[in-house]
Motif scaffolding. Structure first.
Motif, PDB file in Angstrom:
ATOM      1  N   GLU A 159      -2.822  -3.022  -4.137  1.00  0.00           N
ATOM      2  CA  GLU A 159      -2.776  -2.385  -2.114  1.00  0.00           C
ATOM      3  C   GLU A 159      -2.647  -3.333  -2.453  1.00  0.00           C
ATOM      4  O   GLU A 159      -2.383  -3.325  -0.604  1.00  0.00           O
ATOM      5  N   GLN A 205       3.430  -0.185  -6.730  1.00  0.00           N
ATOM      6  CA  GLN A 205       2.415   0.750  -7.373  1.00  0.00           C
ATOM      7  C   GLN A 205       2.845   1.087  -9.224  1.00  0.00           C
ATOM      8  O   GLN A 205       2.583   1.045  -9.809  1.00  0.00           O
ATOM      9  N   TRP A 206       4.669   0.925  -9.214  1.00  0.00           N
ATOM     10  CA  TRP A 206       5.288   1.439 -10.502  1.00  0.00           C
ATOM     11  C   TRP A 206       4.590   0.158 -11.329  1.00  0.00           C
ATOM     12  O   TRP A 206       5.243   0.130 -12.134  1.00  0.00           O
ATOM     13  N   ARG A 210       0.831  -1.449   0.485  1.00  0.00           N
ATOM     14  CA  ARG A 210      -0.117  -0.365  -0.370  1.00  0.00           C
ATOM     15  C   ARG A 210       1.061   1.007   0.370  1.00  0.00           C
ATOM     16  O   ARG A 210       0.137   2.321  -0.621  1.00  0.00           O
ATOM     17  N   ASP A 211       2.166   1.242   1.089  1.00  0.00           N
ATOM     18  CA  ASP A 211       2.656   2.194   0.707  1.00  0.00           C
ATOM     19  C   ASP A 211       4.015   2.598  -0.288  1.00  0.00           C
ATOM     20  O   ASP A 211       4.485   3.835  -0.745  1.00  0.00           O
ATOM     21  N   SER A 212       4.029   1.567  -0.823  1.00  0.00           N
ATOM     22  CA  SER A 212       5.230   1.457  -1.583  1.00  0.00           C
ATOM     23  C   SER A 212       5.083   1.850  -2.862  1.00  0.00           C
ATOM     24  O   SER A 212       3.940   1.411  -3.911  1.00  0.00           O
ATOM     25  N   TRP A 213       5.583   2.893  -3.469  1.00  0.00           N
ATOM     26  CA  TRP A 213       5.995   4.247  -4.692  1.00  0.00           C
ATOM     27  C   TRP A 213       6.755   2.797  -5.453  1.00  0.00           C
ATOM     28  O   TRP A 213       5.729   2.303  -6.844  1.00  0.00           O
ATOM     29  N   VAL A 214       7.339   1.725  -5.748  1.00  0.00           N
ATOM     30  CA  VAL A 214       7.939   0.661  -6.326  1.00  0.00           C
ATOM     31  C   VAL A 214       6.944  -0.633  -6.147  1.00  0.00           C
ATOM     32  O   VAL A 214       6.553  -1.140  -7.946  1.00  0.00           O
TER      33      VAL A 214
END
Length: 117
Positions: A77, A71-72, A65-69
């Protein structure tokens, strides 16, 4: 929750749907922790269809949920913490793509993700 980080260094496979990396035997015994609708438990043939031994890069994700990687890499989430492939090679069979659509799952072809890197 079953431990999803592979404990062996051999026979790793990545889910073509979510990118989660586990051993072949773990996929057969427990299915994919992110994709229960695939019903992989005790179905080695289906595990072979929806996972691949050919993948590129590994990413440890502790808090999807908190990881930009995460999301990328299109790791949702609600995904479990674990080891993920940056790209997974191989195409899903049409019947599995239909199964995903029946379960309202947006499929991202993980083979194409390596072009982003």
């Amino acid at each position: 929750m079953v431990d999803v980080v592979p404990t062996e260094l051999k026979n790793w496979r990545a889910c073509k749907v979510c990118g989660l990396i586990k051993t072949f035997s773990s996929f057969v015994q427990n299915g994919c922790d992110n994709c229960p609708y695939l019903q992989l438990e005790q179905d080695a043939d289906k595990v072979n269809k929806v996972t691949s031994h050919a993948f590129h890069g590994t990413v440890g994700v502790m808090r999807p949920r908190d990881s930009w990687v995460a999301q990328w890499l299109f790791i949702g989430e609600k995904s479990v913490p674990g080891l993920y492939a940056a790209a997974v090679y191989g195409r899903l069979p049409p019947e599995v793509i239909d199964e995903l659509a029946d379960n309202n799952v947006d499929y991202v072809n993980r083979e194409a993700l390596h072009k982003k890197m």
